[in-house]
Design a protein around this motif. Structure first.
Motif, PDB file in Angstrom:
ATOM      1  N   TRP A  26     -26.028  -0.796 -14.588  1.00  0.00           N
ATOM      2  CA  TRP A  26     -24.935  -1.457 -15.546  1.00  0.00           C
ATOM      3  C   TRP A  26     -25.169  -0.857 -16.765  1.00  0.00           C
ATOM      4  CZ3 TRP A  26     -24.678  -4.371 -19.343  1.00  0.00           C
ATOM      5  CH2 TRP A  26     -25.161  -5.370 -19.144  1.00  0.00           C
ATOM      6  N   ASP A  35     -21.900   7.579 -22.818  1.00  0.00           N
ATOM      7  CA  ASP A  35     -21.383   7.704 -20.980  1.00  0.00           C
ATOM      8  C   ASP A  35     -21.334   5.438 -20.613  1.00  0.00           C
ATOM      9  OD1 ASP A  35     -21.250   7.885 -18.878  1.00  0.00           O
ATOM     10  OD2 ASP A  35     -23.088   7.949 -17.750  1.00  0.00           O
ATOM     11  N   ASN A  36     -20.230   4.965 -21.529  1.00  0.00           N
ATOM     12  CA  ASN A  36     -19.516   4.503 -21.610  1.00  0.00           C
ATOM     13  C   ASN A  36     -18.442   3.916 -20.005  1.00  0.00           C
ATOM     14  OD1 ASN A  36     -20.761   2.710 -23.621  1.00  0.00           O
ATOM     15  ND2 ASN A  36     -18.625   3.069 -25.189  1.00  0.00           N
ATOM     16  N   THR A  37     -18.422   4.636 -19.980  1.00  0.00           N
ATOM     17  CA  THR A  37     -17.055   5.445 -18.413  1.00  0.00           C
ATOM     18  C   THR A  37     -18.366   5.149 -16.987  1.00  0.00           C
ATOM     19  OG1 THR A  37     -15.965   6.592 -19.101  1.00  0.00           O
ATOM     20  CG2 THR A  37     -15.709   6.631 -17.178  1.00  0.00           C
ATOM     21  N   THR A  38     -19.769   5.202 -16.765  1.00  0.00           N
ATOM     22  CA  THR A  38     -19.894   5.168 -15.797  1.00  0.00           C
ATOM     23  C   THR A  38     -20.610   3.762 -15.925  1.00  0.00           C
ATOM     24  OG1 THR A  38     -20.999   7.227 -15.968  1.00  0.00           O
ATOM     25  CG2 THR A  38     -22.321   5.199 -14.666  1.00  0.00           C
ATOM     26  N   ALA A  40     -18.739   0.965 -16.856  1.00  0.00           N
ATOM     27  CA  ALA A  40     -17.487   0.247 -16.744  1.00  0.00           C
ATOM     28  C   ALA A  40     -17.169   0.187 -15.478  1.00  0.00           C
ATOM     29  CB  ALA A  40     -16.837   0.534 -17.516  1.00  0.00           C
ATOM     30  N   TRP A  41     -17.453   0.975 -14.465  1.00  0.00           N
ATOM     31  CA  TRP A  41     -16.892   1.411 -13.342  1.00  0.00           C
ATOM     32  C   TRP A  41     -18.147   0.491 -12.537  1.00  0.00           C
ATOM     33  CZ3 TRP A  41     -12.825   2.660 -10.475  1.00  0.00           C
ATOM     34  CH2 TRP A  41     -12.343   3.652 -11.736  1.00  0.00           C
TER      35      TRP A  41
END
Length: 138
Positions: A26, A35-38, A40-41
């Protein structure tokens, strides 16, 4: 019996490698605000994998590796946070007034990750023991 334990040991090593990789994967996404979504996943996957790792070890009653996994997980997460803080231009001398500097952030991250790793691994170990107990009743 020896053959089964060899395969089982190989799966444990593979599971541990994936867990370690997820704990640090992360970091590049934490630094890039676009690109915070990647990120977070990946963090969610690392948390879920930590519970699964604890469950696997708890099922096998492998208390030594669980005890070792707590500081390893906390250390990797804190090291990732250190890299993210070091690469983030918004921290350090350029931090806005009222925000903590990198030292305070890393101290907090270290304590939280140690506690979080212990709790997630304990949750997983409890689930693993419960499954073991339920399977033993049949």
């Amino acid at each position: 019996m020896g053959r089964e334990s060899g395969r089982s040991g190989a799966w444990l090593v593979l599971y541990a490698i994936v867990w370690v990789a997820l704990l640090v994967a992360w970091v590049p996404f934490a630094v890039d605000p676009r690109d915070n979504t990647t990120g977070a996943w990946l963090i969610g996957a690392a948390l879920a994998w930590t519970v699964g790792w604890g469950a696997l070890l708890g099922y096998r009653r492998a208390w030594g590796p669980i005890g070792l996994s707590v500081p390893v997980g906390a250390g990797l997460l804190t090291a990732g946070a250190a890299v993210a803080v070091a690469l983030d231009p918004r921290t350090g001398a350029d931090a806005p007034d009222g925000e903590s500097g990198p030292g305070a952030v890393l101290l907090g991250a270290g304590l939280l990750t140690l506690l979080g790793s212990a709790l997630l691994l304990a949750l997983g170990a409890g689930a693993g023991l419960a499954v073991r107990a339920l399977r033993g009743r049949r």
